[in-house]
Design an enzyme around this catalytic site. Structure first.
Site, short mmCIF file in Angstrom:
data_model
loop_
_atom_site.label_atom_id
_atom_site.label_comp_id
_atom_site.label_asym_id
_atom_site.label_seq_id
_atom_site.Cartn_x
_atom_site.Cartn_y
_atom_site.Cartn_z
N ARG A 43 -12.59 -75.56 -32.15
CA ARG A 43 -12.02 -75.70 -30.82
C ARG A 43 -10.52 -75.40 -30.78
O ARG A 43 -10.01 -74.94 -29.78
CB ARG A 43 -12.24 -77.14 -30.29
CG ARG A 43 -13.68 -77.50 -30.06
CD ARG A 43 -14.19 -76.87 -28.77
NE ARG A 43 -15.49 -77.41 -28.40
CZ ARG A 43 -15.65 -78.45 -27.60
NH1 ARG A 43 -14.62 -79.07 -27.08
NH2 ARG A 43 -16.87 -78.88 -27.32
N ASP A 57 -10.43 -81.19 -11.92
CA ASP A 57 -10.70 -81.23 -13.36
C ASP A 57 -9.37 -81.25 -14.09
O ASP A 57 -8.36 -80.72 -13.60
CB ASP A 57 -11.53 -80.02 -13.80
CG ASP A 57 -12.19 -80.24 -15.15
OD1 ASP A 57 -13.41 -80.51 -15.18
OD2 ASP A 57 -11.47 -80.15 -16.19
C1 LIG Z 1 -19.44 -81.32 -19.10
S1 LIG Z 1 -18.29 -80.99 -17.81
C2 LIG Z 1 -19.14 -81.60 -16.39
C3 LIG Z 1 -19.11 -80.63 -15.25
C4 LIG Z 1 -19.95 -81.04 -14.03
N1 LIG Z 1 -19.53 -82.30 -13.49
C5 LIG Z 1 -21.42 -81.08 -14.38
O1 LIG Z 1 -21.99 -82.15 -14.47
O2 LIG Z 1 -22.01 -80.02 -14.59
C6 LIG Z 1 -17.03 -82.24 -18.15
C7 LIG Z 1 -15.67 -81.92 -17.52
O3 LIG Z 1 -14.88 -83.10 -17.50
C8 LIG Z 1 -13.52 -82.72 -17.60
N2 LIG Z 1 -12.73 -83.91 -17.97
C9 LIG Z 1 -12.73 -84.58 -19.14
N3 LIG Z 1 -11.90 -85.63 -19.09
C10 LIG Z 1 -11.36 -85.64 -17.84
C11 LIG Z 1 -10.43 -86.48 -17.17
N4 LIG Z 1 -9.87 -87.53 -17.78
N5 LIG Z 1 -10.10 -86.18 -15.89
C12 LIG Z 1 -10.67 -85.11 -15.26
N6 LIG Z 1 -11.56 -84.29 -15.85
C13 LIG Z 1 -11.90 -84.54 -17.12
C14 LIG Z 1 -13.55 -81.62 -18.62
O4 LIG Z 1 -12.41 -80.79 -18.52
C15 LIG Z 1 -14.86 -80.88 -18.27
O5 LIG Z 1 -14.63 -79.75 -17.45
#
Ligand SMILES: C[S@@+](CC[C@H](N)C(=O)[O-])C[C@H]1O[C@@H](n2cnc3c(N)ncnc32)[C@H](O)[C@@H]1O
Lengths: 272, 126
Positions: free
Chosen positions: A32, A137
């Site tokens: 990563r 995000d």
């Molecule tokens: C697996 S994706 C989920 C996307 C969508 N909600 C779905 O279920 O398909 C997780 C996302 O959470 C974001 N993320 C992680 N920690 C976060 C935080 N503290 N605040 C906002 N976004 C966060 C990551 O950047 C990533 O894009």
């Protein structure tokens, strides 16, 4: 990589994003963070950690955090929440004035598939003109992609019915661009779920899926409580398939017979 | 049991599709062109046809039109699976009575998602 380097990086993403990196995830740091290390001509994770500990490393810290997020998403993920939304949105719309916007929060929206799926549901219901989806995000890169609304052939085939593809997307050099009509109902911003969410306003529906899984229990509780503050009393919260409110907050209850669908617990106003 | 007729002139594609479908509990039959597919449907109508476009003897779209005339609009469910990925091609297939469309290359995740859209995946897999 030394234990100290792992500790530095793990505590950084935990503080900044709430993301818990177990020691079993150490293997993924090399892949990563490889790109970032090459860009900065850093030979090892130890060198990267040292740079992170030095003053003035704010931008690097943000980049490292971003690189350690998991951004997988797809259209109509898990199916069920969108079927439920289709049933519940007309009720919420009727309870509001006809000119009132329907505000939906796509928390941790990644590359935008969830937000656009919501817009497609609203379109089917004739509610697109009233729709205001906000996707946020942590990662700037995914927010940029979400705003752009351009998806690969692979991405538009994961979960998206072909009728929706033909209706809402335009083909452009092997890629697929979301129609202006859908985009008009959707907005994206960078934002951290651990930060104050009050400036986002109130929402009728909140999707917060597949992000709590990365957090520890206290952080999950805190985020759920902040989301409860932002949700209308007759609103709905959707969580991901592996997520729950049980044992984390008293502010949501399970909606009987549904999976991953929660209603806010309406608190009595304090007397006097 | 759910059954699927895989129609493709490439043996490699038929094999790959068979493997993915059988893993999801489908019984699979194969045909190498549209004419063989019509014969197979006349023998026993499958629930789903996974249909390539460009094939010798009878191509996929000709099969599709014949099938809709002969067996009606809903059965079997027909999903194109082809390298033809032009917008106008997709529209042609839908207007000719296809329910779904896969643009090759595809993998198990895409296939599973499409089966779910068609209501052909058991709930627990959703
Ligand atoms: C697996 S994706 C989920 C996307 C969508 N909600 C779905 O279920 O398909 C997780 C996302 O959470 C974001 N993320 C992680 N920690 C976060 C935080 N503290 N605040 C906002 N976004 C966060 C990551 O950047 C990533 O894009």
């Amino acid at each position: 990589m030394s234990g100290a380097a792992f500790e530095t990086i793990a505590s950084l993403v935990r503080t900044r994003a709430g993301i818990v990196l177990g020691a079993d995830k150490a293997y993924m740091l090399d892949t990563r963070l490889g790109g970032l290390m090459r860009e900065l001509s850093l030979a090892s994770l130890d060198a990267l950690a040292a740079k992170l500990r030095a003053p003035g490393s704010e931008r690097l810290a943000a980049a490292v955090t971003e690189a350690l997020t998991t951004n997988e998403s797809f259209f109509f993920r898990d199916g069920k929440p969108f079927e439920h939304l289709k049933r519940v949105l007309p009720r919420i719309a009727a309870a509001r004035g006809p000119a009132q916007k329907l505000r939906i929060f796509s928390a941790a929206c990644s590359t935008g598939q969830e937000a656009y799926s919501i817009a497609m549901v609203a379109e089917q219901l004739g509610l697109l003109p009233r729709l205001e989806v906000l996707g946020t995000d942590l990662s700037q890169e995914v927010v940029r992609r979400a705003r752009e609304g351009v998806y690969s052939q692979f991405e538009v085939q994961r979960g998206l019915p072909v009728q929706m593809l033909v209706k809402h997307f335009k083909q452009e050099a092997g890629q697929w661009r979301v129609s202006p009509a859908l985009r008009a109902g959707v907005r994206f911003e960078t934002g951290n779920l651990l930060a104050d969410l009050r400036h986002l306003g109130n929402f009728d529906v909140i999707f917060c899926r597949n992000v709590l899984i990365y957090f520890d229990a206290p952080t999950k509780s805190r985020v759920l409580s902040a989301l409860a503050d932002r949700l209308a009393p007759d609103g709905v919260l959707y969580l991901g398939g592996a997520e729950t409110v049980l044992g984390l907050t008293e502010r949501f209850t399970i909606i009987e017979g549904e999976r991953g669908v929660y209603a806010p617990v309406v608190r009595m106003a304090a007397a006097g | 049991m759910l059954d699927c007729l895989v129609v493709d002139d490439s043996r490699t594609v038929r094999r790959a599709a068979r493997r993915m479908l059988e893993a999801r509990g489908f019984a699979v039959r194969e045909a190498e062109d549209g004419q063989q597919a019509l014969d197979a449907c006349r023998a026993a109508l499958p629930k789903l046809v996974l249909l390539d476009w460009n094939m010798p003897v009878m191509d996929g779209i000709t099969f599709l039109r014949h099938a809709r005339k002969e067996f009606g609009p809903d059965e079997p469910q027909i999903m194109l699976c082809t390298t033809e990925s032009d917008f106008s091609r997709i529209v042609t297939a839908l207007e000719s009575g296809a329910q779904e469309y896969i643009m090759k290359p595809f993998d198990d995740e895409i296939l599973a998602g499409k089966l779910e859209v068609l209501g052909l995946l058991p709930d627990e897999a959703a």
